[in-house]
Design an enzyme around this catalytic site. Structure first.
Site, PDB file in Angstrom:
ATOM      1  N   ASP A 108     147.929  -7.459  59.191  1.00 20.56           N
ATOM      2  CA  ASP A 108     147.149  -8.728  59.914  1.00 20.56           C
ATOM      3  C   ASP A 108     148.231  -9.264  61.136  1.00 20.56           C
ATOM      4  O   ASP A 108     149.404  -8.843  61.128  1.00 20.56           O
ATOM      5  CB  ASP A 108     147.372  -9.700  58.966  1.00 20.56           C
ATOM      6  CG  ASP A 108     146.329 -10.027  57.830  1.00 20.56           C
ATOM      7  OD1 ASP A 108     145.362  -9.132  58.080  1.00 20.56           O
ATOM      8  OD2 ASP A 108     146.663 -10.402  57.028  1.00 20.56           O
ATOM      9  N   LYS A 136     133.595 -25.584  65.075  1.00 21.69           N
ATOM     10  CA  LYS A 136     134.722 -24.942  65.636  1.00 21.69           C
ATOM     11  C   LYS A 136     134.633 -23.422  65.337  1.00 21.69           C
ATOM     12  O   LYS A 136     134.403 -23.143  64.204  1.00 21.69           O
ATOM     13  CB  LYS A 136     135.944 -25.291  65.647  1.00 21.69           C
ATOM     14  CG  LYS A 136     136.744 -25.419  64.085  1.00 21.69           C
ATOM     15  CD  LYS A 136     138.086 -26.066  64.226  1.00 21.69           C
ATOM     16  CE  LYS A 136     139.074 -25.545  63.546  1.00 21.69           C
ATOM     17  NZ  LYS A 136     138.692 -25.607  62.053  1.00 21.69           N
ATOM     18  N   ASP A 139     145.335 -11.796  52.930  1.00 20.78           N
ATOM     19  CA  ASP A 139     145.556 -13.288  52.165  1.00 20.78           C
ATOM     20  C   ASP A 139     144.625 -13.586  51.503  1.00 20.78           C
ATOM     21  O   ASP A 139     144.585 -14.410  50.602  1.00 20.78           O
ATOM     22  CB  ASP A 139     146.518 -14.172  53.127  1.00 20.78           C
ATOM     23  CG  ASP A 139     145.913 -14.122  54.536  1.00 20.78           C
ATOM     24  OD1 ASP A 139     144.549 -13.615  54.540  1.00 20.78           O
ATOM     25  OD2 ASP A 139     146.359 -14.393  55.598  1.00 20.78           O
ATOM     26  N   ASP A 155     140.219  -9.985  51.079  1.00 20.92           N
ATOM     27  CA  ASP A 155     141.152  -8.977  51.333  1.00 20.92           C
ATOM     28  C   ASP A 155     141.566  -8.268  49.951  1.00 20.92           C
ATOM     29  O   ASP A 155     141.855  -7.004  50.030  1.00 20.92           O
ATOM     30  CB  ASP A 155     142.394  -9.664  51.761  1.00 20.92           C
ATOM     31  CG  ASP A 155     142.283 -10.112  53.326  1.00 20.92           C
ATOM     32  OD1 ASP A 155     141.410  -9.243  53.926  1.00 20.92           O
ATOM     33  OD2 ASP A 155     143.051 -10.970  53.678  1.00 20.92           O
TER      34      ASP A 155
HETATM   35  P1  ATP Z   1     144.467 -12.185  61.386  1.00 24.91           P
HETATM   36  O1  ATP Z   1     143.638 -11.379  60.568  1.00 24.91           O
HETATM   37  O2  ATP Z   1     145.422 -11.352  62.007  1.00 24.91           O
HETATM   38  O3  ATP Z   1     145.294 -13.325  60.591  1.00 24.91           O
HETATM   39  P2  ATP Z   1     143.092 -14.303  62.145  1.00 24.91           P
HETATM   40  O4  ATP Z   1     143.805 -15.307  61.518  1.00 24.91           O
HETATM   41  O5  ATP Z   1     142.844 -14.712  63.620  1.00 24.91           O
HETATM   42  O6  ATP Z   1     144.081 -13.098  62.560  1.00 24.91           O
HETATM   43  P3  ATP Z   1     140.709 -14.687  60.776  1.00 24.91           P
HETATM   44  O7  ATP Z   1     141.366 -15.626  60.035  1.00 24.91           O
HETATM   45  O8  ATP Z   1     139.936 -13.697  60.206  1.00 24.91           O
HETATM   46  O9  ATP Z   1     141.703 -13.932  61.549  1.00 24.91           O
HETATM   47  O10 ATP Z   1     140.139 -15.538  62.038  1.00 24.91           O
HETATM   48  C1  ATP Z   1     139.139 -15.023  62.743  1.00 24.91           C
HETATM   49  C2  ATP Z   1     138.690 -15.841  64.249  1.00 24.91           C
HETATM   50  O11 ATP Z   1     137.931 -16.913  63.329  1.00 24.91           O
HETATM   51  C3  ATP Z   1     139.894 -16.566  64.532  1.00 24.91           C
HETATM   52  O12 ATP Z   1     140.433 -15.763  65.788  1.00 24.91           O
HETATM   53  C4  ATP Z   1     139.101 -17.674  65.207  1.00 24.91           C
HETATM   54  O13 ATP Z   1     138.583 -17.476  66.237  1.00 24.91           O
HETATM   55  C5  ATP Z   1     138.226 -18.161  63.997  1.00 24.91           C
HETATM   56  N1  ATP Z   1     139.198 -19.206  62.910  1.00 24.91           N
HETATM   57  C6  ATP Z   1     140.088 -18.772  62.244  1.00 24.91           C
HETATM   58  N2  ATP Z   1     140.313 -19.913  61.584  1.00 24.91           N
HETATM   59  C7  ATP Z   1     139.527 -20.831  61.909  1.00 24.91           C
HETATM   60  C8  ATP Z   1     139.095 -21.941  61.058  1.00 24.91           C
HETATM   61  N3  ATP Z   1     139.858 -22.622  60.115  1.00 24.91           N
HETATM   62  N4  ATP Z   1     137.949 -22.727  61.749  1.00 24.91           N
HETATM   63  C9  ATP Z   1     137.205 -22.144  62.540  1.00 24.91           C
HETATM   64  N5  ATP Z   1     137.381 -21.012  63.184  1.00 24.91           N
HETATM   65  C10 ATP Z   1     138.460 -20.131  62.781  1.00 24.91           C
END
Ligand code: ATP
Length: 903
Positions: A330, A438, A612, A616
């Site tokens: 990640d 958001k 996490d 996953d």
């Molecule tokens: P990684 O997979 O490397 O941890 P990440 O945290 O960006 O990356 P995700 O958690 O899957 O991956 O998030 C994907 C996308 O979703 C983010 O890039 C963001 O645009 C959106 N996102 C993440 N967290 C939130 C949230 N709490 N509320 C709204 N949108 C979110």
């Protein structure tokens, strides 16, 4: 009435609890009354039984048989020394049993200590405050706050639930998630009730509050009396290999004993004397201590890994880690610090810095800031601190700084998940119900029809959309994580899909700097032939920008595959794409991670993958090494993983791989060491048979080496720290055998022969000095004979002391090897020296081992052999290095593949 028949309020009351949870005084009392919330191991093996087992396994039985035969022989032919041999074998059984038991005990302690490193924490409401407590401190009446990914720590009754689904597989075997709610139930069987959550199961979606009514052994889980899985019981492939190897060598020893017995008979040796040799040979060569030593070196490796923040959950994972060829990682929190800060905004078609927000223009930015302040899943813990996603904490902090401190009650939520990539919360505001949304721009923008200009809403036209997309790209190119915000006042009538016709309020770019140690760790992976693939939910441009900052991407055009593209790829297209030297997966959904892992495995990679969330878990299970985050990870992910990162840091994975590689190398080091001494033990016997000289080394003396002096130094080699060169070679193939011809050639054909030469030379040196000539017989108790065998034994031990240092390294020279860094080896050598001095110079040593004191010249005579072995080995190592005789342990998977294609 049973608790599931009651209403939520009655259920709380029946446990003397309430919406504010319990007070500290009551908790104390109940803890006293009901005990800790722990499942005791019911079938814990008694120590005595474990100890007894060490004397009853396959090898021990062979030794018992040998001892029995020796004592039987004594009755047939008294005075031939058979009784002494019988006692010696009993001694061997005792020493071995105790040593093995000690090793196993150490190994189990090491694994048990790991469990304590990461106690489960749960969220409870106590005295009206949300707090984090250890799961084993829960008492009946405690009010739990549960969310997606949490393990359920005790049996509890739901008080409030929001789209809550649980996985009951651990209790019922049913793996499909089941919906749960808080209303009273009619069913008789409590475990089937929709308002009951059972300990040992987990929340896979939604949120809720539940009151605990049974803890520890009183839970259904406790009643089933599950024996906790102690990981040390799993046999790793390496342990299995050692077990097979040990049995093979034992069979060989038996065969050798029998063959030598018949050879002895054929050349006319005295029957009983011959019989002793045969038994002695068998005893000396049975590799009884091998398996416990391997187990201990695996367990010790888990301890070293834990010190470097990698917690191993299954012993076999230690060695799988060592052969990892790909790490899928990640981005957020693993490669980056997960310390988010808002850096840039795009509001009303302008790029702003956070400080330019709010103030006089608060009105204009109010909708965006209200979204940042309200649309989140954070929880207030004991006062001000906010618990949850650091990105959301940063957004709330930004809103608060700009004077936006609204706290409208949340009345509904469309939760975030990695496939939707957005979330919405519904709030009751003075202006009526408002939905704040958001998420990733791609999923928010198509749902927006309007935007804000000068504080007023205007339609969002195509050029407006284009400029938003361009702004996102510019922010992402700087490595910022971009989030889009929108809102919508809702009509009073409820709607099915409220996330539509939204009003776009702006973009927020958050900075999440890379962890400082990651660039180095990536460089190490490159040097070690391990491919690193970023798999992130973030935007492709953000992903590539961060990958560039940490050295993961160095070329101008890395291959970037996003989730949409991946969906359309066939299996083989994906496999071909994975050949790209640099590849980044962005905007990936959780289920897609699993496809990538499978594709890599089809390409014969050994895959480590991080994760996490609940989604996953399948990928973590599928991977050869599933790695969960200790801090940000859910309980479900941790449960599915083989390894947990205590600090969520990518660099810790690399450290663990280094330790994993060391284990395999270490086992080879100690095998080389103990195999070497077999040659100077067997050659004297061969010389005795073939050249009719007095026997240079007696059976008891052989036992003194194998089961006395060699033991601790061998163990020391088994727990060596990783070598500096461990991460400069490609990963080893899992098929690579522990013992190969190179190892055997070095131990038997090179080091062993040199040791044998020294031993035989020392033997003849003493004989010659004493006036012995070839062909002359010597009585077994003749002082000259006793001294000569003592010289032979002492020479072997001197050579073995040098050999420990030689075995520390396979290719690097002695001068380039740290010599005094391993305390176990050093104490092993001190013990070895004390033992040999006791054997040579004390009356009881002489009596037991059939030795006699030797003078200083004998020791001095052996010294040049020691030096000679060191020098010859240096030359051998130099030749290996100089001519790159064995530069690679094996060819990395891609190279093999290409060869295969050509053929
Ligand atoms: P990684 O997979 O490397 O941890 P990440 O945290 O960006 O990356 P995700 O958690 O899957 O991956 O998030 C994907 C996308 O979703 C983010 O890039 C963001 O645009 C959106 N996102 C993440 N967290 C939130 C949230 N709490 N509320 C709204 N949108 C979110």
């Amino acid at each position: 009435m049973k608790i599931h028949h009651l209403t939520a309020a009655e259920a709380l009351e029946s446990l003397d609890s309430g919406p504010d949870g319990l007070s500290d005084a009551i908790i104390e009392e109940r803890l006293h009354e009901y005990g800790f919330n722990r499942i005791e191991e019911t079938r814990k093996q008694s120590i005595l039984l474990a100890f007894a087992q060490e004397f009853l396994h396959f090898f021990a039985l062979i030794l018992w048989l040998a001892a029995g035969l020796a004592f039987f022989a004594e009755t047939q032919q008294p005075g031939e020394g058979m009784q002494t041999l019988g006692y010696a074998i009993l001694g061997v059984i005792a020493i071995n049993g105790c040593f093995s038991f000690w090793q196993r005990y150490q190994a189990e302690q090491a694994i048990a200590a790991l469990k304590k490193l990461l106690p489960q924490q749960v969220k409870v409401i106590r005295d009206g405050e949300l707090s984090l407590v250890f799961a084993d401190e829960l008492v009946p009446g405690d009010l739990l706050v549960l969310q997606e990914g949490d393990n359920i720590p005790a049996d509890c009754r739901l008080i409030e639930a929001f789209a809550l689904r649980v996985n009951n597989a651990t209790i019922t075997g049913e793996s499909l998630p089941k919906g749960r709610d808080a209303s009273p139930s009619e069913v008789e069987d409590m475990t089937q009730s929709r308002n009951i959550l059972l300990a040992g199961t987990s929340v896979v979606a939604g949120e809720g509050k539940a009151v605990v009514f049974a803890t520890g052994m009183h839970t259904e889980f406790g009643k089933i009396a599950h024996t906790l899985k102690t990981t040390v019981k799993n046999q790793s492939p390496l342990q299995l290999q050692i077990r097979r190897l040990s049995r093979f060598v034992a069979a060989l020893a038996l065969l050798l004993g029998v063959v030598f017995f018949f050879v002895g008979q054929a050349i006319g040796l005295h029957f009983w004397q011959n019989f002793i040799f045969a038994i002695g040979l068998i005893v000396a060569n049975v590799p009884e201590g091998l398996l416990p030593t391997v187990t201990l070196s695996l367990a010790m490796a888990t301890q070293r890994m834990a010190k470097r923040n990698a917690l191993i959950r299954n012993l076999p994972s230690v060695e799988t880690l060592g052969s990892t060829t790909v790490i899928c990682t990640d981005k957020t929190g693993t490669l980056t610090q997960n310390r988010m800060a808002v850096k840039q905004l795009f509001v009303e078609n302008r790029v702003l810095q956070p400080e330019q927000l709010g103030g006089d223009s608060l009105e204009h930015h109010a909708a965006l800031l209200a979204g940042a302040a309200l649309c989140h899943n954070l929880k207030h813990v004991e006062g001000e601190a906010l618990l949850g996603d650091p990105m959301e904490v940063a957004l709330v902090a930004m809103a608060h700084r700009q004077g936006m401190r609204v706290d409208y009650p949340k009345i509904g939520e469309v939760p975030f998940d990695t496939d939707r990539k957005r979330m919405s919360t519904l709030h009751r505001t003075p202006q009526g119900q408002v939905l704040y949304c958001k998420g990733a721009l791609e999923t928010v923008l198509p749902r927006c029809t309007q935007t804000v200009r000068d504080g007023a809403t205007v339609p969002l036209d195509e050029s407006g959309r284009q400029s938003i997309l361009a702004a996102q790209q510019a922010m992402a190119d700087q490595g910022l994580r971009v989030l889009a915000f929108a809102y919508r006042p809702l009509p009073p009538t409820p709607e099915d899909d409220a996330e539509r016709a939204l009003i776009f309020t702006g973009l927020v770019g958050l900075e999440d700097p890379p962890r400082p140690e990651v660039a180095d760790a990536i460089a190490q992976c490159h040097a070690a032939g391990i491919k690193v693939i970023m798999i992130t939910g973030d935007h492709p441009h953000t992903a590539v920008a961060i990958a560039r900052q940490i050295g993961l991407v160095r070329s101008a055009n890395p291959r970037v595959v996003n989730g949409e593209r991946l969906k359309k790829m066939t299996r083989s297209q994906l496999q071909v794409a994975l050949n790209a030297p640099e590849i980044v997966f962005a905007r990936i959904g959780a289920d897609q991670k699993m496809h990538i892992v499978e594709a890599l495995q089809r390409k014969k990679h050994i895959v480590a993958v991080t994760g996490d969330g609940v989604n996953d878990a399948p990928a973590l299970k599928k991977a050869d090494i599933g790695i969960a985050m200790g801090k940000a990870g859910t309980d479900v992910a941790k449960e599915a993983a083989d390894m947990i990162l205590l600090d969520d840091n990518f660099a810790s994975i690399v450290a663990a791989i280094e330790e994993g590689r060391a284990v395999f190398d270490n086992i080879r080091k100690f095998l080389t060491y103990i195999l070497t001494s077999n040659i100077p033990e067997v050659i004297p016997y061969l010389a005795f048979v073939l050249f009719r000289i007095p026997l240079p080394l007696t059976i008891i003396q052989i036992l003194a080496v194998d089961l006395g002096t060699d033991m601790l130094p061998a163990l020391g080699l088994g727990v060596e720290k990783p070598d500096a060169a461990a991460m400069t070679q490609p990963p080893r193939s899992q098929k690579e055998a522990l013992i190969d011809w190179r190892l055997l050639a070095r131990a038997y054909g090179f080091l062993g022969l040199i040791e044998a030469a020294a031993a035989m030379a020392a033997f003849f040196f003493v004989l010659e000095r004493g006036g012995w000539h070839y062909g002359q017989g010597l009585h077994g108790q003749h002082t000259l004979y006793l001294q000569a065998t003592t010289a032979c034994l002492s020479a072997i031990i001197m050579m073995q002391i040098a050999n420990v240092f030689i075995c520390k390294q396979r290719q690097r020279g002695l001068l380039a090897t740290p010599i005094f860094d391993n305390k176990l080896i050093l104490s092993g050598i001190v013990l070895e020296i004390l033992l040999i001095l006791a054997i040579v110079y004390t009356p009881w040593g002489n009596a037991i081992f059939g030795t006699a004191p030797i003078d200083q010249e004998v020791w001095l005579f052996a010294l040049p052999f020691v030096a000679g072995m060191l020098v010859l080995e240096e030359i051998r190592k130099w030749l290996v290095r100089r001519f790159q005789l064995f530069p690679f342990r094996h060819k990395p998977p891609r190279m093999r593949k290409r060869h295969a294609q050509r053929r």
